[in-house]
Design an enzyme around this catalytic site. Structure first.
Site, short mmCIF file in Angstrom:
data_model
loop_
_atom_site.label_atom_id
_atom_site.label_comp_id
_atom_site.label_asym_id
_atom_site.label_seq_id
_atom_site.Cartn_x
_atom_site.Cartn_y
_atom_site.Cartn_z
N SER A 124 0.83 -1.21 0.00
CA SER A 124 0.00 0.00 0.00
C SER A 124 0.86 1.26 0.00
O SER A 124 1.98 1.25 0.53
CB SER A 124 -0.88 0.01 1.27
N TYR A 148 -1.73 -0.37 10.84
CA TYR A 148 -2.02 -1.07 9.57
C TYR A 148 -0.86 -0.89 8.60
O TYR A 148 -0.32 -1.86 8.07
CB TYR A 148 -3.32 -0.54 8.95
N LYS A 152 2.15 -3.56 6.87
CA LYS A 152 2.52 -3.66 5.45
C LYS A 152 4.04 -3.48 5.30
O LYS A 152 4.71 -4.20 4.58
CB LYS A 152 1.77 -2.62 4.62
C1 WQD Z 1 -9.30 9.73 0.66
C2 WQD Z 1 -9.53 11.23 0.77
C3 WQD Z 1 -9.86 11.98 3.02
C4 WQD Z 1 -13.70 9.90 3.61
C5 WQD Z 1 -6.75 4.88 2.86
C6 WQD Z 1 -5.73 4.09 3.58
C7 WQD Z 1 -4.75 3.48 2.63
C8 WQD Z 1 -5.48 2.73 1.54
C9 WQD Z 1 -6.54 3.59 0.87
C10 WQD Z 1 -5.40 0.39 2.06
C11 WQD Z 1 -8.78 11.84 1.96
C12 WQD Z 1 -11.12 12.20 2.17
C13 WQD Z 1 -12.51 10.37 3.06
C14 WQD Z 1 -14.73 10.83 3.93
C15 WQD Z 1 -13.36 12.63 3.11
N1 WQD Z 1 -6.08 1.56 2.06
N2 WQD Z 1 -12.35 11.71 2.81
N3 WQD Z 1 -14.51 12.16 3.66
O1 WQD Z 1 -6.96 7.93 3.52
O2 WQD Z 1 -6.16 8.19 1.11
O3 WQD Z 1 -6.13 5.94 2.19
O4 WQD Z 1 -7.40 4.07 1.91
O5 WQD Z 1 -4.30 0.19 1.67
O6 WQD Z 1 -3.95 2.61 3.36
O7 WQD Z 1 -5.00 4.98 4.42
O8 WQD Z 1 -8.30 6.98 1.59
O9 WQD Z 1 -10.69 7.08 1.02
O10 WQD Z 1 -10.03 7.24 3.47
O11 WQD Z 1 -9.57 9.16 1.94
O12 WQD Z 1 -13.18 13.85 2.88
O13 WQD Z 1 -15.84 10.48 4.46
O14 WQD Z 1 -10.91 11.46 1.00
O15 WQD Z 1 -9.63 13.09 3.88
O16 WQD Z 1 -8.34 13.15 1.56
P1 WQD Z 1 -6.85 7.38 2.15
P2 WQD Z 1 -9.73 7.56 2.05
#
Ligand code: WQD
Length: 349
Positions: A124, A148, A152
């Site tokens: 990841s 998490y 990894k």
């Molecule tokens: C994306 C963007 C949030 C939800 C995570 C894990 C990573 C990988 C992918 C496994 C960010 C914004 C989110 C919401 C929002 N998983 N957001 N409102 O954090 O980039 O990565 O998932 O490997 O390990 O860390 O993904 O989809 O949570 O967030 O504004 O209700 O969307 O702030 O900018 P992230 P995400």
């Protein structure tokens, strides 16, 4: 080739299985169905017209897993089984280290015992230091900010040690950025069993009225519109990257990491606007506070995967949004959820 796919009934794993079957390979799925459903395996067979063997086995159940290794001579393993919630890992690091790290060690013990010398590992982008310069290259500093992510990273380090000690072993580490979308057939996609953590599943739940309004976590970052920027990649493109990694692994030994992303960063608000435009629906959202631990900008340099795997993504952000929503609508119908969708020019359905 005969390929063992751990976590093969999951969101990404099922797409990988479809690509493997379409390429004519034999697939054996091992899954504990803790975050997936057996019905997905039926869908994989329906979409491909191919048979799939599977077993309801946890990779930490060495006895059960050994029966499978003893019964089949696998050419490679594509290892996606594991827990993947950042927030859950903070509450329960013991389970995350056991399932992810110990589970991987037990899997590799059996690989060595049964002379399986190739593994493709689902890593990841979260292994990269939060201050990594974008576009992020595979040589960027590795330092994760959650239990998490540290599982990894620990698994990556384990694989690097292993290939240093066993010259005939081949490991490909695939660092996923933000996989989204669903299978273009509309028959399969992400189906979070709990409250979704990730952006797009939560957005679609807000659109369909299954959950309250989408909260955008901050719009005061130093980005194009103040919201966070991420590298969204279509799950089908991601799956195709695994096939290229498999062929690379069969031709090479050692341990190599590759970014699987689109190579382009889009902001949260740009994703919301794109989703609303291509699906002709309103996305109810409001701007909230930043989410702790979020990094402002993350997107990949994918030139290494292009050069060494011969892989490049094809799907656009628009296609990701269209495919995701098509699948969500099918889910809603399956779940008989009357969607409270507000169509700008039509009445609520
Ligand atoms: C994306 C963007 C949030 C939800 C995570 C894990 C990573 C990988 C992918 C496994 C960010 C914004 C989110 C919401 C929002 N998983 N957001 N409102 O954090 O980039 O990565 O998932 O490997 O390990 O860390 O993904 O989809 O949570 O967030 O504004 O209700 O969307 O702030 O900018 P992230 P995400």
């Amino acid at each position: 080739m005969k390929v063992l796919v751990t976590g093969g009934a999951g969101y990404i794993g099922s797409m990988v299985c479809i690509e493997l079957l379409n390429e004519g390979h034999d697939v054996f799925i091992v899954d504990n169905f803790s975050n997936s459903e057996m019905g997905t395996i039926t869908k994989i067979m329906g979409i491909t017209g191919k048979m799939v063997q599977y077993a309801n086995v946890d990779i930490t159940d060495r006895t059960a897993l050994e029966v499978i290794f003893r019964s089949y001579q696998f050419d490679s393993v594509i290892h996606l089984a594991g827990k993947k919630s950042v927030s859950e890992s903070i509450e329960n690091p013991l389970q995350y280290y056991y399932d992810n790290l110990i589970g991987t060690v037990m899997l590799v013990q059996l690989m060595q015992q049964y002379d399986v010398q190739s593994i493709i590992f689902s890593s990841s982008a979260t292994v990269y230091h939060p201050a990594s310069i974008c576009p992020i290259q595979e040589t960027a500093t590795l330092k994760s900010s959650s239990p998490y992510g540290r599982t990894k990273l620990a698994i990556e380090n384990f694989f690097r040690e292993l290939t240093a000690a066993h010259s005939n072993f081949s490991v490909v580490l695939l660092r996923y950025f933000n996989p989204i979308g669903a299978h273009s057939s509309g028959e399969m996609g992400e189906k979070p069993l709990e409250v979704p953590n990730n952006l797009l599943p939560y957005l679609m739940d807000a659109v369909s009225g299954k959950r309250p309004i989408l909260e955008v976590f901050g719009n005061d970052y130093d980005t194009v519109d103040g919201s966070g920027v991420r590298d969204f990649i279509h799950v089908e493109d991601l799956a195709k990257g695994h096939i290229k990694a498999l062929y690379y692994s069969m031709q090479n030994t050692g341990c190599e990491a590759f970014n699987l992303g689109s190579g382009t960063g889009y902001s949260v608000l740009q994703l919301i606007d794109t989703f609303a435009k291509v699906n002709e629906i309103d996305v109810p959202y409001h701007i909230g506070l930043r989410r702790e631990g979020d990094i402002p900008v993350s997107f990949a340099d994918i030139s290494k995967a292009q050069r060494f795997l011969g892989w490049r993504p094809n799907k656009t952000l628009e296609e990701m949004c269209i495919d995701a929503w098509r699948w969500q609508l099918k889910l809603l119908k399956e779940q008989h959820v009357e969607a409270q969708i507000v169509f700008p020019s039509k009445k609520t359905v």
